[in-house]
Design a protein around this motif. Structure first.
Motif, PDB file in Angstrom:
ATOM      1  N   TYR A   1      60.588 108.305  46.621  1.00  0.00           N
ATOM      2  CA  TYR A   1      59.172 108.186  47.511  1.00  0.00           C
ATOM      3  C   TYR A   1      58.280 108.683  46.676  1.00  0.00           C
ATOM      4  N   ALA A   2      57.111 108.178  46.996  1.00  0.00           N
ATOM      5  CA  ALA A   2      55.890 109.220  46.653  1.00  0.00           C
ATOM      6  C   ALA A   2      54.747 108.472  47.584  1.00  0.00           C
ATOM      7  N   ARG A   3      54.113 109.318  47.265  1.00  0.00           N
ATOM      8  CA  ARG A   3      52.887 109.800  48.040  1.00  0.00           C
ATOM      9  C   ARG A   3      51.194 109.972  47.763  1.00  0.00           C
ATOM     10  N   PRO A   4      50.709 109.900  47.335  1.00  0.00           N
ATOM     11  CA  PRO A   4      48.978 110.527  47.067  1.00  0.00           C
ATOM     12  C   PRO A   4      48.738 112.255  46.841  1.00  0.00           C
ATOM     13  N   TYR A   5      48.608 112.474  45.921  1.00  0.00           N
ATOM     14  CA  TYR A   5      48.076 114.374  46.397  1.00  0.00           C
ATOM     15  C   TYR A   5      46.684 113.889  44.838  1.00  0.00           C
ATOM     16  N   SER A   6      46.679 115.354  44.705  1.00  0.00           N
ATOM     17  CA  SER A   6      44.961 115.813  44.285  1.00  0.00           C
ATOM     18  C   SER A   6      45.460 114.867  42.348  1.00  0.00           C
ATOM     19  N   SER A   7      45.853 115.199  42.010  1.00  0.00           N
ATOM     20  CA  SER A   7      46.295 114.775  40.436  1.00  0.00           C
ATOM     21  C   SER A   7      47.086 113.573  40.547  1.00  0.00           C
ATOM     22  N   ASP A   8      47.700 112.616  41.410  1.00  0.00           N
ATOM     23  CA  ASP A   8      48.161 111.233  41.188  1.00  0.00           C
ATOM     24  C   ASP A   8      47.139 110.500  42.336  1.00  0.00           C
ATOM     25  N   PRO A   9      46.395 110.344  42.633  1.00  0.00           N
ATOM     26  CA  PRO A   9      45.795 109.933  43.470  1.00  0.00           C
ATOM     27  C   PRO A   9      46.756 108.010  44.176  1.00  0.00           C
ATOM     28  N   HIS A  10      46.688 107.669  42.954  1.00  0.00           N
ATOM     29  CA  HIS A  10      46.857 106.282  43.534  1.00  0.00           C
ATOM     30  C   HIS A  10      48.998 106.110  42.875  1.00  0.00           C
ATOM     31  N   CYS A  11      49.055 107.008  42.936  1.00  0.00           N
ATOM     32  CA  CYS A  11      51.063 107.291  42.545  1.00  0.00           C
ATOM     33  C   CYS A  11      51.047 106.944  41.604  1.00  0.00           C
ATOM     34  N   GLU A  12      50.435 106.678  40.411  1.00  0.00           N
ATOM     35  CA  GLU A  12      50.276 106.111  39.119  1.00  0.00           C
ATOM     36  C   GLU A  12      51.315 106.768  38.613  1.00  0.00           C
ATOM     37  N   GLU A  13      51.444 108.110  38.513  1.00  0.00           N
ATOM     38  CA  GLU A  13      52.581 108.736  37.760  1.00  0.00           C
ATOM     39  C   GLU A  13      53.811 109.142  37.858  1.00  0.00           C
ATOM     40  N   GLN A  14      53.846 109.085  39.532  1.00  0.00           N
ATOM     41  CA  GLN A  14      54.894 109.395  40.209  1.00  0.00           C
ATOM     42  C   GLN A  14      55.648 107.971  39.736  1.00  0.00           C
ATOM     43  N   PHE A  15      54.926 106.908  40.060  1.00  0.00           N
ATOM     44  CA  PHE A  15      56.067 105.492  40.202  1.00  0.00           C
ATOM     45  C   PHE A  15      57.066 104.942  38.243  1.00  0.00           C
ATOM     46  N   LYS A  16      55.441 105.682  37.896  1.00  0.00           N
ATOM     47  CA  LYS A  16      56.317 105.650  36.499  1.00  0.00           C
ATOM     48  C   LYS A  16      57.306 106.092  35.940  1.00  0.00           C
ATOM     49  N   LEU A  17      57.395 107.514  36.852  1.00  0.00           N
ATOM     50  CA  LEU A  17      58.198 108.145  36.435  1.00  0.00           C
ATOM     51  C   LEU A  17      60.282 107.644  37.715  1.00  0.00           C
ATOM     52  N   LEU A  18      59.247 107.739  38.677  1.00  0.00           N
ATOM     53  CA  LEU A  18      60.244 107.293  39.207  1.00  0.00           C
ATOM     54  C   LEU A  18      60.762 105.875  38.873  1.00  0.00           C
ATOM     55  N   THR A  19      60.387 105.177  38.081  1.00  0.00           N
ATOM     56  CA  THR A  19      60.769 103.510  37.639  1.00  0.00           C
ATOM     57  C   THR A  19      61.593 104.335  36.469  1.00  0.00           C
ATOM     58  N   ASN A  20      61.012 105.364  35.353  1.00  0.00           N
ATOM     59  CA  ASN A  20      62.416 105.479  34.880  1.00  0.00           C
ATOM     60  C   ASN A  20      63.793 106.522  35.112  1.00  0.00           C
ATOM     61  N   MET A  21      64.107 106.686  36.473  1.00  0.00           N
ATOM     62  CA  MET A  21      64.946 106.897  37.337  1.00  0.00           C
ATOM     63  C   MET A  21      65.467 106.212  37.543  1.00  0.00           C
ATOM     64  N   ASN A  22      65.066 104.458  37.740  1.00  0.00           N
ATOM     65  CA  ASN A  22      66.109 103.252  38.551  1.00  0.00           C
ATOM     66  C   ASN A  22      66.131 103.336  39.466  1.00  0.00           C
ATOM     67  N   CYS A  23      65.073 103.352  40.359  1.00  0.00           N
ATOM     68  CA  CYS A  23      65.206 103.727  41.349  1.00  0.00           C
ATOM     69  C   CYS A  23      65.578 102.016  42.118  1.00  0.00           C
ATOM     70  N   ASP A  24      66.590 101.663  42.782  1.00  0.00           N
ATOM     71  CA  ASP A  24      66.089 100.486  43.442  1.00  0.00           C
ATOM     72  C   ASP A  24      65.282 100.304  44.308  1.00  0.00           C
ATOM     73  N   LYS A  25      64.806 100.771  45.073  1.00  0.00           N
ATOM     74  CA  LYS A  25      63.523 101.170  45.626  1.00  0.00           C
ATOM     75  C   LYS A  25      62.305 101.851  45.394  1.00  0.00           C
ATOM     76  N   ILE A  26      61.115 101.931  45.513  1.00  0.00           N
ATOM     77  CA  ILE A  26      60.104 103.174  45.632  1.00  0.00           C
ATOM     78  C   ILE A  26      59.721 102.741  47.027  1.00  0.00           C
ATOM     79  N   ILE A  27      59.191 103.759  47.981  1.00  0.00           N
ATOM     80  CA  ILE A  27      58.477 103.615  48.992  1.00  0.00           C
ATOM     81  C   ILE A  27      57.345 104.082  48.668  1.00  0.00           C
ATOM     82  N   ARG A  28      56.553 104.328  49.261  1.00  0.00           N
ATOM     83  CA  ARG A  28      54.796 105.032  49.314  1.00  0.00           C
ATOM     84  C   ARG A  28      54.243 104.585  50.297  1.00  0.00           C
TER      85      ARG A  28
END
Length: 182
Positions: free
Chosen positions: A5-32
């Motif tokens: 699960y990701a949502r924007p915040y000031s240091s990651d306004p487009h959730c790019e960093e969160q998506f990268k880390l969540l992808t590395n965790m082998n998530c079956d799906k990522i909800i934004r």
């Protein structure tokens, strides 16, 4: 199922960093969610409603998941009631394991979460003020008062308190402007 699960915040306004880390965790799906506040996130509500026993929600940091300690507690209770688990990477919180760390460590994580909440709300408020044309910070002192205060100081006929009373310029401000002139 591992659900990121990701949502924007000031240091990651487009959730790019969160998506990268969540992808590395082998998530079956990522909800934004697109909202900066999780209370407005319809995808968060849908995710919580569709949780199944054995699912694990993974977030990069607690602030990406909840807006307050009360909101976090409500979400964690709902996850537990559905037989699911929760993992926050930054705070190293994993509800599938026994709590790791001392009571002091747990309090430190809560304080860090609260600090993230305050920081994000401050940044959001400053951003909104700038969009409305407001300039944050102390108002600038009119130049004529500064110039008058400098003249009075350089004449050596006035005390600092007299200069302040006459011009409204504090000693600190006066010295700051005198330094700039040198």
């Amino acid at each position: 199922m591992l659900i990121g699960y990701a949502r924007p915040y000031s240091s990651d306004p487009h959730c790019e960093e969160q998506f990268k880390l969540l992808t590395n965790m082998n998530c079956d799906k990522i909800i934004r969610d697109d909202h900066f506040t999780s209370n407005q996130g319809k995808n968060l509500k849908n995710m919580m409603n569709s949780l199944s026993p054995g699912d694990t929600i993974i977030v990069v940091k607690l602030f990406a998941f909840a807006d307050s300690i009360r909101h976090l507690a409500k979400l964690l209770n709902a996850i537990e009631d559905k037989g699911a688990k929760f993992l926050s990477l930054k705070e190293d919180i994993d509800t599938s394991k026994n709590i790791k760390g001392s009571f002091k460590d747990i309090i430190y994580r809560i304080v860090e979460f609260e600090s993230d909440i305050i920081s994000e709300k401050t940044k959001k408020g400053l951003s909104e003020a700038k969009q409305k044309g407001s300039i944050p910070g102390r108002p600038r002192v009119p130049d004529e008062n500064v110039n008058r205060a400098i003249e009075m100081y350089q004449s050596k006929e006035y005390s600092l308190s007299e200069i302040k009373n006459e011009t409204g310029i504090s000693k600190t401000t006066l010295y700051r402007y005198l330094e700039k002139k040198q």
